[in-house]
Scaffold this active site. Structure first.
Site, PDB file in Angstrom:
ATOM      1  N   TYR A 165       0.825  -1.207   0.000  1.00 22.05           N
ATOM      2  CA  TYR A 165       0.000   0.000   0.000  1.00 22.05           C
ATOM      3  C   TYR A 165       0.863   1.262   0.000  1.00 22.05           C
ATOM      4  CZ  TYR A 165      -3.591   3.262   1.764  1.00 22.05           C
ATOM      5  OH  TYR A 165      -4.459   4.317   1.944  1.00 22.05           O
ATOM      6  N   LYS A 169       0.977   4.107  -2.900  1.00 18.99           N
ATOM      7  CA  LYS A 169       0.545   5.464  -2.616  1.00 18.99           C
ATOM      8  C   LYS A 169       1.636   6.494  -2.874  1.00 18.99           C
ATOM      9  CE  LYS A 169      -3.755   4.979  -1.507  1.00 18.99           C
ATOM     10  NZ  LYS A 169      -4.785   5.488  -2.445  1.00 18.99           N
TER      11      LYS A 169
END
Length: 304
Positions: A165, A169
Site C-alpha cells: 500500500y 501510494k
C-alpha cells in the site's frame, strides 16, 4: 453558479466512505457524476455487487443531482476505458477524474506474498494510471481537465505492515506529478489528497495497545466527509493555478506537503571512496537523516 456546474466527474471507489462523500459533494456542487465501484470486500476478494454504487447514486438523485453507476474494475486497462466511456455516453463529456478506488492486503513485509503485493499495486497504482490515461486524450482535445488522486501518509511518511500500500501510494504521488508536468500545456491539472478519515480503508488499523487504541480513536473522530470540500476545490476552476501539489485535510486542519528535495550536501575535491564516505560524509549527514517514523508518529496530536 455552483463550483462544478456543467462539469462531469468520475469518482472511483465511490460506493462508500471517502469516495461516496466526494461523489455526493461534487454532485451538490453541480457536477454530473459517474459513480464507479465494483462492490468488493476491503481486500478485493469475493463476490462483487452493484449495490454500493447504486446506493450512492440514489443519495445523489434524492438531493437533486445526476449520477450513473459503473461497476468496471480500475485494475484492468480495457475496463478503465469503459469507465470513461460511461461518462461520455451518459453525459457527453469528461472533466474530472478522482482516483479513489483501493483495497488493502496488510501483511508484515517478510511475510508478504507476490499475490498480496500485486493485488494492491494493481488497484491503487495501475488503476490510477489506467483511468487517468483513459481520460487523458479527451482532456487534451478539449484543453482542460482535472485529476484528483488519493495518496496516503503511509506512503509519504511510512507505516507498519503496508509495503504494498505504501509503495503504491507514494507511486501515485509521483504519477500525479508526472501527469502535471506532461499535461499542463493542455490546460490539465493533477493534484493529490492524502486523506485522514475513519472508513473501510482505515478500519484495519491495529488497536491492541493503549497507544494504538488512542490513535484509532483520533482517526474515528474524523468522518470521510471532511475530505470532500478539498476534492471539490481541486476539481474546480478556482484551482486553475494549482498543479502538482499534495494536500491533506485532517478534521478542520489543511496541510500542504513538501516534496522530496536535497537537504544536505558535502564536497570532496578528490572524489569519494567508501572509506572517505564513512569518515567524512556520514558524520556530516547524520544530523540531517530523516527519522524512521510512521504517520502516527508525525501526526501525534488530537485533530481539531
Amino acid at each position: 453558479m455552483s463550483m462544478l456546474e456543467g462539469k462531469v466527474a468520475i469518482v472511483t471507489g465511490a460506493g462508500g466512505g471517502i469516495g461516496r462523500e466526494i461523489a455526493i459533494a461534487m454532485a451538490l456542487a453541480g457536477a454530473k457524476v459517474v459513480v464507479n465501484d465494483i462492490g468488493a470486500s476491503l481486500t478485493g476478494e469475493g463476490e462483487t455487487s452493484a449495490t454500493p454504487g447504486q446506493q450512492t447514486v440514489a443519495i445523489i438523485e434524492q438531493r437533486g443531482g445526476k449520477a450513473v453507476v459503473n461497476t468496471d474494475s480500475v485494475a484492468d486497462w480495457t475496463a478503465a476505458q469503459r469507465i470513461v466511456q460511461t461518462a461520455l455516453d451518459s453525459f457527453g463529456r469528461i472533466d474530472i477524474v478522482v482516483n479513489n478506488a483501493g483495497i488493502l492486503r496488510d501483511v508484515i513485509f517478510h511475510k508478504m506474498t507476490p499475490e498480496e503485493w500485486l493485488a494492491v499495486i494493481n488497484v491503487h497504482l495501475n488503476g490510477s494510471f489506467f483511468v487517468s490515461r483513459a481520460a487523458a486524450e479527451h482532456f487534451r482535445k478539449q484543453g482542460s481537465g482535472a485529476y484528483v488522486h488519493m495518496t496516503s501518509t503511509s506512503g509519504l511518511i511510512g507505516n507498519f505492515g503496508q509495503a504494498n500500500y505504501s509503495a503504491a501510494k507514494l507511486g501515485i504521488a509521483a504519477l500525479s506529478k508526472s501527469i502535471a508536468l506532461d499535461m499542463q500545456r493542455f490546460g490539465v491539472r493533477s493534484n493529490c489528497i492524502a486523506p485522514f478519515a475513519w472508513s473501510r480503508m482505515t478500519s484495519s488499523i491495529p488497536a491492541e495497545t493503549p497507544e494504538q487504541k488512542a490513535r484509532v480513536a483520533r482517526i474515528q473522530a474524523m468522518g470521510p466527509e471532511k475530505n470532500a470540500p478539498l476534492a471539490v476545490f481541486l476539481a474546480s476552476d478556482a484551482a486553475k493555478d494549482v498543479n502538482g501539489q499534495i494536500f491533506s485535510p485532517r478534521m478542520n486542519e489543511l496541510f500542504l506537503f513538501s516534496q522530496i528535495r536535497p537537504i544536505r550536501s558535502i564536497h570532496s575535491d578528490t572524489g569519494w571512496t567508501p572509506e572517505l564516505i564513512a569518515e567524512r560524509a556520514l558524520p556530516a549527514f547524520r544530523s540531517s537523516f530523516v527519522p524512521l517514523e510512521r504517520s502516527g508518529d508525525v501526526f501525534s496530536w488530537d485533530p481539531t
